[in-house]
Design an enzyme around this catalytic site. Structure first.
Site, mmCIF file in Angstrom:
data_model
loop_
_atom_site.group_PDB
_atom_site.id
_atom_site.type_symbol
_atom_site.label_atom_id
_atom_site.label_comp_id
_atom_site.label_asym_id
_atom_site.label_seq_id
_atom_site.Cartn_x
_atom_site.Cartn_y
_atom_site.Cartn_z
ATOM 1 N N ASP A 107 24.008 -11.797 3.028
ATOM 2 C CA ASP A 107 24.159 -12.650 1.854
ATOM 3 C C ASP A 107 25.612 -12.770 1.420
ATOM 4 O OD1 ASP A 107 23.190 -14.200 -0.432
ATOM 5 O OD2 ASP A 107 23.826 -12.461 -1.598
ATOM 6 N N LEU A 144 0.799 -1.225 0.000
ATOM 7 C CA LEU A 144 0.000 0.000 0.000
ATOM 8 C C LEU A 144 0.834 1.278 0.000
ATOM 9 C CD1 LEU A 144 -2.768 -1.230 2.451
ATOM 10 C CD2 LEU A 144 -2.812 -1.203 -0.047
ATOM 11 N N CYS A 145 2.133 1.158 -0.268
ATOM 12 C CA CYS A 145 2.997 2.344 -0.344
ATOM 13 C C CYS A 145 2.823 3.034 -1.692
ATOM 14 C CB CYS A 145 4.462 1.958 -0.173
ATOM 15 S SG CYS A 145 4.925 1.628 1.515
ATOM 16 N N HIS A 146 2.857 4.358 -1.650
ATOM 17 C CA HIS A 146 2.782 5.142 -2.887
ATOM 18 C C HIS A 146 4.129 5.126 -3.600
ATOM 19 C CE1 HIS A 146 -0.539 6.831 -0.515
ATOM 20 N NE2 HIS A 146 -1.086 7.117 -1.683
ATOM 21 N N MET A 164 8.940 4.432 5.099
ATOM 22 C CA MET A 164 9.039 3.065 4.597
ATOM 23 C C MET A 164 10.232 2.906 3.656
ATOM 24 S SD MET A 164 6.849 1.555 6.331
ATOM 25 C CE MET A 164 7.191 -0.035 5.617
ATOM 26 N N GLU A 165 10.526 3.932 2.888
ATOM 27 C CA GLU A 165 11.678 3.879 1.983
ATOM 28 C C GLU A 165 12.984 3.798 2.763
ATOM 29 O OE1 GLU A 165 8.234 5.028 -0.352
ATOM 30 O OE2 GLU A 165 8.955 5.698 1.597
#
Length: 176
Positions: free
Chosen positions: A141, A88-90, A126-127
């Site tokens: 990794d 739901l992030c723009h 969020m970014e």
């Protein structure tokens, strides 16, 4: 791990979750009426490892190559793709993404910090969190063949500026 923060106090009648509509369904928030303002978010996290593995990273002897440089680029790329990863992030036209990775012999491990900036109607928390998460995962990794017990810890928002909710700043960081 308790953190002291400068933020709004939670009240029993706090606003409803923004991504849930009146019938309880998930939705993307309509930000079309919000003004475009400068918004900045900073997030950080830790990658904990043995001293020997950290020494290998710092000396540039990892078999997969430049661990910190690769993780930095992966974090930047992840910030730019956040809306593809978080439903739901723009999608945002980011104006700045930096990922700083600092080896820390006291941990031992690496401190990963991302700063993301945009001028727009919605924030970039969020970014910033996505950038840190992917940078930490990339470090894991690249060194997992040497040490599988590496731990990723403490990913959190450090600071947010801009928008209606104002300035948020963690003032006492328990992972220091």
């Amino acid at each position: 791990m308790a953190r002291k923060t400068k933020s709004k106090t939670h009240h029993p009648k706090a606003p409803a979750l923004t991504h849930i509509d009146s019938s309880g369904e998930a939705r993307m928030v309509d930000v079309s009426a919000k003004p475009a303002t400068e918004r900045v978010a900073v997030a950080e996290g830790l990658v904990i490892m043995s001293k020997a593995t950290l020494d290998m990273i710092e000396s540039g002897n990892a078999k997969k190559g430049d661990v910190l440089g690769t993780a930095r680029i992966a974090g930047i790329m992840a910030a730019k793709r956040t809306s593809d990863l978080i439903p739901l992030c723009h999608p945002l036209a980011l104006s700045k993404v930096t990922v700083d990775i600092t080896p820390d012999k006291k941990l031992p491990g690496c401190r990963v910090r991302a700063t993301v900036k945009v001028t727009g109607p919605t924030g970039v928390e969020m970014e910033a969190l996505t950038a840190v998460s992917v940078a930490c995962l990339t470090i894991y990794d690249m060194i997992k063949a040497v040490e599988r017990g590496v731990q990723i810890e403490g990913i959190h928002l450090v600071e947010k500026k801009g928008g209606k909710s104002g300035h948020y700043l963690v003032t006492d960081n328990a992972i220091d």
